[in-house]
Write a protein that holds these residues in place. Structure first.
Motif, PDB file in Angstrom:
ATOM      1  N   LEU A   1       0.694  -0.813   0.078  1.00 18.93           N
ATOM      2  CA  LEU A   1      -0.184  -0.200  -0.143  1.00 18.93           C
ATOM      3  C   LEU A   1       1.100   1.310   0.046  1.00 18.93           C
ATOM      4  O   LEU A   1       0.707   2.345  -0.696  1.00 18.93           O
ATOM      5  N   VAL A   2       1.842   1.365   0.857  1.00 16.77           N
ATOM      6  CA  VAL A   2       2.306   2.299   1.007  1.00 16.77           C
ATOM      7  C   VAL A   2       2.916   2.338  -0.649  1.00 16.77           C
ATOM      8  O   VAL A   2       3.928   4.016  -1.125  1.00 16.77           O
ATOM      9  N   ALA A   3       3.926   1.581  -1.336  1.00 22.16           N
ATOM     10  CA  ALA A   3       4.646   2.045  -2.239  1.00 22.16           C
ATOM     11  C   ALA A   3       3.474   2.273  -3.286  1.00 22.16           C
ATOM     12  O   ALA A   3       3.820   2.567  -3.988  1.00 22.16           O
ATOM     13  N   THR A   4       2.478   2.385  -3.632  1.00 19.07           N
ATOM     14  CA  THR A   4       1.672   2.101  -4.274  1.00 19.07           C
ATOM     15  C   THR A   4       1.269   3.412  -4.096  1.00 19.07           C
ATOM     16  O   THR A   4       0.764   4.643  -5.033  1.00 19.07           O
ATOM     17  N   LYS A   5       0.981   3.847  -2.594  1.00 19.61           N
ATOM     18  CA  LYS A   5       0.765   5.533  -2.713  1.00 19.61           C
ATOM     19  C   LYS A   5       1.931   7.127  -2.455  1.00 19.61           C
ATOM     20  O   LYS A   5       1.090   7.337  -2.875  1.00 19.61           O
ATOM     21  N   ARG A   6       3.176   5.999  -2.580  1.00 16.40           N
ATOM     22  CA  ARG A   6       4.136   7.263  -3.193  1.00 16.40           C
ATOM     23  C   ARG A   6       3.509   7.147  -4.578  1.00 16.40           C
ATOM     24  O   ARG A   6       3.745   8.506  -5.049  1.00 16.40           O
ATOM     25  N   ALA A   7       3.395   6.514  -5.687  1.00 13.91           N
ATOM     26  CA  ALA A   7       2.839   7.005  -6.449  1.00 13.91           C
ATOM     27  C   ALA A   7       2.113   7.433  -6.932  1.00 13.91           C
ATOM     28  O   ALA A   7       2.052   8.364  -8.078  1.00 13.91           O
ATOM     29  N   GLN A   8       1.576   7.208  -6.157  1.00 17.01           N
ATOM     30  CA  GLN A   8      -0.613   7.508  -6.583  1.00 17.01           C
ATOM     31  C   GLN A   8      -0.755   7.937  -5.340  1.00 17.01           C
ATOM     32  O   GLN A   8      -2.044   7.348  -4.779  1.00 17.01           O
ATOM     33  N   PRO A   9      -0.989   9.511  -4.762  1.00 12.47           N
ATOM     34  CA  PRO A   9      -1.451   9.759  -3.685  1.00 12.47           C
ATOM     35  C   PRO A   9      -2.153  10.087  -3.490  1.00 12.47           C
ATOM     36  O   PRO A   9      -3.361  10.663  -4.939  1.00 12.47           O
ATOM     37  N   GLY A  10      -3.496   9.892  -2.634  1.00 13.60           N
ATOM     38  CA  GLY A  10      -5.621  10.474  -2.299  1.00 13.60           C
ATOM     39  C   GLY A  10      -5.347  11.068  -1.536  1.00 13.60           C
ATOM     40  O   GLY A  10      -4.726  10.735  -0.551  1.00 13.60           O
ATOM     41  N   GLN A  11      -6.684  10.317  -0.636  1.00 18.34           N
ATOM     42  CA  GLN A  11      -7.425  11.436  -0.174  1.00 18.34           C
ATOM     43  C   GLN A  11      -7.433  10.377   1.165  1.00 18.34           C
ATOM     44  O   GLN A  11      -8.393   9.995   1.285  1.00 18.34           O
ATOM     45  N   ASP A  12      -6.539   9.479   1.782  1.00 14.90           N
ATOM     46  CA  ASP A  12      -6.939   8.546   2.814  1.00 14.90           C
ATOM     47  C   ASP A  12      -5.497   8.410   3.824  1.00 14.90           C
ATOM     48  O   ASP A  12      -4.597   9.807   3.373  1.00 14.90           O
ATOM     49  N   ILE A  13      -5.551   7.847   5.267  1.00 13.80           N
ATOM     50  CA  ILE A  13      -4.674   7.657   6.033  1.00 13.80           C
ATOM     51  C   ILE A  13      -3.226   7.054   4.950  1.00 13.80           C
ATOM     52  O   ILE A  13      -2.230   8.402   5.921  1.00 13.80           O
ATOM     53  N   ALA A  14      -2.916   6.492   3.999  1.00 11.86           N
ATOM     54  CA  ALA A  14      -1.868   6.252   4.714  1.00 11.86           C
ATOM     55  C   ALA A  14      -0.760   7.689   3.470  1.00 11.86           C
ATOM     56  O   ALA A  14       0.203   8.211   4.091  1.00 11.86           O
ATOM     57  N   SER A  15      -1.527   8.354   2.993  1.00 14.19           N
ATOM     58  CA  SER A  15      -1.273   9.603   1.833  1.00 14.19           C
ATOM     59  C   SER A  15      -0.661  10.788   2.777  1.00 14.19           C
ATOM     60  O   SER A  15      -0.199  11.042   2.787  1.00 14.19           O
ATOM     61  N   VAL A  16      -1.945  10.885   3.514  1.00 16.67           N
ATOM     62  CA  VAL A  16      -1.636  12.250   4.854  1.00 16.67           C
ATOM     63  C   VAL A  16      -0.395  11.530   5.416  1.00 16.67           C
ATOM     64  O   VAL A  16       0.719  12.576   5.938  1.00 16.67           O
ATOM     65  N   LEU A  17      -0.194  10.704   5.739  1.00 20.53           N
ATOM     66  CA  LEU A  17       1.100   9.845   6.919  1.00 20.53           C
ATOM     67  C   LEU A  17       2.306  10.634   5.879  1.00 20.53           C
ATOM     68  O   LEU A  17       3.450  10.650   6.530  1.00 20.53           O
ATOM     69  N   MET A  18       1.856  10.032   4.684  1.00 20.79           N
ATOM     70  CA  MET A  18       3.478  10.149   3.884  1.00 20.79           C
ATOM     71  C   MET A  18       3.781  11.898   3.158  1.00 20.79           C
ATOM     72  O   MET A  18       4.898  11.927   3.848  1.00 20.79           O
ATOM     73  N   ALA A  19       2.799  13.014   3.297  1.00 17.81           N
ATOM     74  CA  ALA A  19       2.934  13.930   3.387  1.00 17.81           C
ATOM     75  C   ALA A  19       3.260  14.718   4.385  1.00 17.81           C
ATOM     76  O   ALA A  19       3.567  16.003   4.496  1.00 17.81           O
ATOM     77  N   HIS A  20       2.478  14.193   5.860  1.00 20.69           N
ATOM     78  CA  HIS A  20       2.892  15.414   6.497  1.00 20.69           C
ATOM     79  C   HIS A  20       4.013  16.195   7.402  1.00 20.69           C
ATOM     80  O   HIS A  20       5.279  15.355   6.768  1.00 20.69           O
ATOM     81  N   PRO A  21       4.447  17.083   7.263  1.00 16.74           N
ATOM     82  CA  PRO A  21       5.361  17.464   7.608  1.00 16.74           C
ATOM     83  C   PRO A  21       6.463  16.818   9.068  1.00 16.74           C
ATOM     84  O   PRO A  21       7.931  16.968   8.823  1.00 16.74           O
ATOM     85  N   ALA A  22       6.331  16.347   9.659  1.00 12.41           N
ATOM     86  CA  ALA A  22       7.006  15.185  10.685  1.00 12.41           C
ATOM     87  C   ALA A  22       7.860  14.358  10.234  1.00 12.41           C
ATOM     88  O   ALA A  22       9.633  13.973  10.420  1.00 12.41           O
ATOM     89  N   GLY A  23       7.689  13.905   8.482  1.00 17.25           N
ATOM     90  CA  GLY A  23       8.556  13.560   7.188  1.00 17.25           C
ATOM     91  C   GLY A  23       8.766  11.646   8.002  1.00 17.25           C
ATOM     92  O   GLY A  23      10.185  11.445   8.505  1.00 17.25           O
ATOM     93  N   LEU A  24       7.530  10.789   8.159  1.00 19.24           N
ATOM     94  CA  LEU A  24       7.591   9.141   8.330  1.00 19.24           C
ATOM     95  C   LEU A  24       8.555   9.025   7.313  1.00 19.24           C
ATOM     96  O   LEU A  24       8.172   8.973   6.112  1.00 19.24           O
ATOM     97  N   THR A  25       9.624   8.281   8.043  1.00 20.19           N
ATOM     98  CA  THR A  25      10.090   7.145   6.146  1.00 20.19           C
ATOM     99  C   THR A  25       8.980   5.863   5.957  1.00 20.19           C
ATOM    100  O   THR A  25       8.016   5.644   7.222  1.00 20.19           O
ATOM    101  N   ASP A  26       8.812   5.553   4.617  1.00 18.83           N
ATOM    102  CA  ASP A  26       8.903   3.910   4.304  1.00 18.83           C
ATOM    103  C   ASP A  26       7.592   3.389   5.260  1.00 18.83           C
ATOM    104  O   ASP A  26       6.796   2.841   6.118  1.00 18.83           O
ATOM    105  N   GLU A  27       8.442   3.100   6.200  1.00 20.58           N
ATOM    106  CA  GLU A  27       8.585   1.928   7.154  1.00 20.58           C
ATOM    107  C   GLU A  27       7.665   2.598   8.324  1.00 20.58           C
ATOM    108  O   GLU A  27       6.946   1.380   8.875  1.00 20.58           O
ATOM    109  N   GLU A  28       7.809   3.390   8.939  1.00 17.22           N
ATOM    110  CA  GLU A  28       6.978   4.529   9.988  1.00 17.22           C
ATOM    111  C   GLU A  28       5.913   4.438   9.367  1.00 17.22           C
ATOM    112  O   GLU A  28       4.952   4.315  10.236  1.00 17.22           O
ATOM    113  N   VAL A  29       5.803   4.753   8.082  1.00 19.16           N
ATOM    114  CA  VAL A  29       4.485   5.075   7.495  1.00 19.16           C
ATOM    115  C   VAL A  29       3.627   3.689   7.336  1.00 19.16           C
ATOM    116  O   VAL A  29       2.615   3.144   8.333  1.00 19.16           O
TER     117      VAL A  29
END
Length: 481
Positions: A225-253
């Motif tokens: 899911l993380v790999a998919t949302k990195r390529a195609q972000p949407g309006q969902d929890i995974a995408s917001v975690l990735m875009a957050h200023p906290a700078g979460l790594t893929d593993e943290e997401v």
């Protein structure tokens, strides 16, 4: 970790328990009570009370593999541990069991529950605030109206599958799939992923020999899911975690998605099962709902007091020597929050039969800085799903004698295995397919705002359909009886 001295008394001849008796497995090293096995699975609440009577508000226990821990039973002691992060850390790496060889990280079924992960649950201080801030932002993007819309659609779809039959097993066909369908949708996953994730999540919490494999399955699904949302972000929890200023790594997401999925699913599914069991087995409970003396959200809070969906919460670790509930706690000791035991502590509930449905001071979502951030989403899934079920099937009743209901218990939780019910057969209702989550509304232009999701023309033209409330329909049914 200090424990009571071993009991060296001998058993009289002829009084040895027969093979298979729980007495053979109730205690382990140094006569410390096991928090797993036959006694814990058949009557966990009874076991907690025996521990309280013997040790007071804090008791030494053994987890799978005879791993030593303290079970916190007192209400005030639970709050003390949950709110004092400087004394009781959430970081499992401070546990002395890793160095002593008390556990094998490669094989222990406890690892999915007590192992360290790069998420906010295993962090304290500034690191916890950084990670928790991203989780809160991801959950707060959805208002309750938008979430209810998706819950409503999924609930109707599930009910349509069995409403014509006149009978259904609610745990497997409603209370377990509904939360997972909603959560996978909010995370940004495909709806068809939900059934397999239900099985994996249930197995993970049971701490069996397959728990590690189930945990690996969940993590792999979320990695994809993380790999998919990195390529195609949407309006969902995974995408917001990735875009957050906290700078979460893929593993943290990935691990925060696991946290949201598992914690949200487990607690909500159990909560819904417990509420519906009360509806079909307790005439006073059902009568209070039908008569308006108790609203459905209040009924949910009452069940959260009496049967918390997570009975034991892992884990805290003492950062130094201290005293708690009369016990000497050593640095590095593991402590478990006894949420169910704390909720019935006579220090705050002298009479457990007294209704407390208006009170949210229970421990069911823990307390302090690590209190569950998604509890309101869990509540709205339970409230909305149960309300829709009772509206469409107000005559629902238990299909088997109450004494035939069974539970499956683990160290952490207690699950109703099945809830078979019967009702008058009804036709399915037509409902629109679930659409993607709506995008954030554009800046206001001074014009009346349009709904943030497409509204079918038929809905606009026909207006709201009149519907008798499930309470009124239930009152009519009860009067006929």
């Amino acid at each position: 970790m200090t424990v009571p001295p071993a009991d060296h008394t001998t058993t009289e001849a002829g009084l040895v328990p027969p093979p298979g008796c729980p007495a053979h497995t109730a205690a382990g090293a140094d006569a410390v009570t096991r928090l797993h096995g036959a006694a814990a699975e058949t009557d966990p609440m009874g076991l907690y009370e025996k521990l309280r009577a013997t040790h007071g508000p804090v008791a030494p226990v053994l987890l799978e593999g005879d791993v030593r821990a303290w079970l916190v039973l007192g209400y005030l002691e639970n709050r003390d541990v949950a709110t004092r992060s400087t004394q009781f850390s959430r970081d499992p790496r401070t546990w002395h069991g890793w160095e002593s060889g008390e556990i094998d990280p490669e094989t222990s079924p406890l690892m999915p529950m007590i192992g360290w992960r790069p998420d906010c649950v295993c962090a304290d201080g500034e690191e916890h605030q950084r990670l928790r801030g991203a989780v809160t932002a991801a959950l707060d993007q959805f208002d309750q109206r938008g979430i209810r819309r998706h819950i409503t659609r999924f609930a109707h779809q599930l009910i349509d599958e069995f409403c014509e039959s006149g009978t259904v097993e609610l745990v497997g066909q409603f209370t377990e799939p509904l939360p997972m369908l909603v959560l996978t949708h909010l995370l940004g996953m495909r709806d068809e992923d939900a059934p397999k994730l239900v099985h994996a999540a249930r197995d993970l919490f049971k701490a069996t020999e397959t728990s590690l494999a189930s945990n690996a399955y969940v993590l792999e699904a979320l990695r994809q899911l993380v790999a998919t949302k990195r390529a195609q972000p949407g309006q969902d929890i995974a995408s917001v975690l990735m875009a957050h200023p906290a700078g979460l790594t893929d593993e943290e997401v990935q691990h925060h998605l696991r946290l949201i999925l598992l914690a949200g699913y487990e607690t909500t599914a159990n909560l819904m099962s417990n509420v519906l069991r009360m509806v079909v087995t307790d005439p006073r409970f059902r009568g209070s709902l039908a008569g308006g003396q108790m609203t459905l959200p209040e009924a949910v809070e009452q069940v959260l007091w009496d049967e918390p969906p997570l009975m034991v919460c892992p884990s805290r670790y003492a950062t130094g020597d201290t005293t708690l509930g009369g016990q000497e706690i050593k640095a590095g000791d593991m402590l478990l929050l006894g949420l169910a035991a704390g909720n019935v502590d006579k220090a705050i509930r002298p009479d457990p039969s007294t209704r407390v449905h208006h009170n949210r001071a229970h421990l069911s979502f823990s307390a302090g800085a690590h209190e569950c951030p998604g509890q309101d989403i869990g509540r709205v899934i339970a409230d909305t799903g149960i309300d829709i079920l009772l509206t469409r099937l107000p005559d629902i009743s238990l299909a088997v004698p109450e004494g035939e209901l069974t539970w499956r218990s683990s160290t952490w939780s207690r699950h109703l295995t099945a809830l078979p019910v019967k009702f008058a057969s009804r036709r399915p209702e037509a409902h629109d397919a679930v659409t993607p989550l709506p995008a954030p509304p554009p800046p206001s232009s001074g014009m009346p705002a349009a709904p943030p999701w497409p509204v079918p023309e038929t809905e606009l033209s026909r207006g709201p359909a009149p519907r008798t409330s499930w309470r009124e329909r239930l009152r009519r049914i009860l009067r006929r009886r």
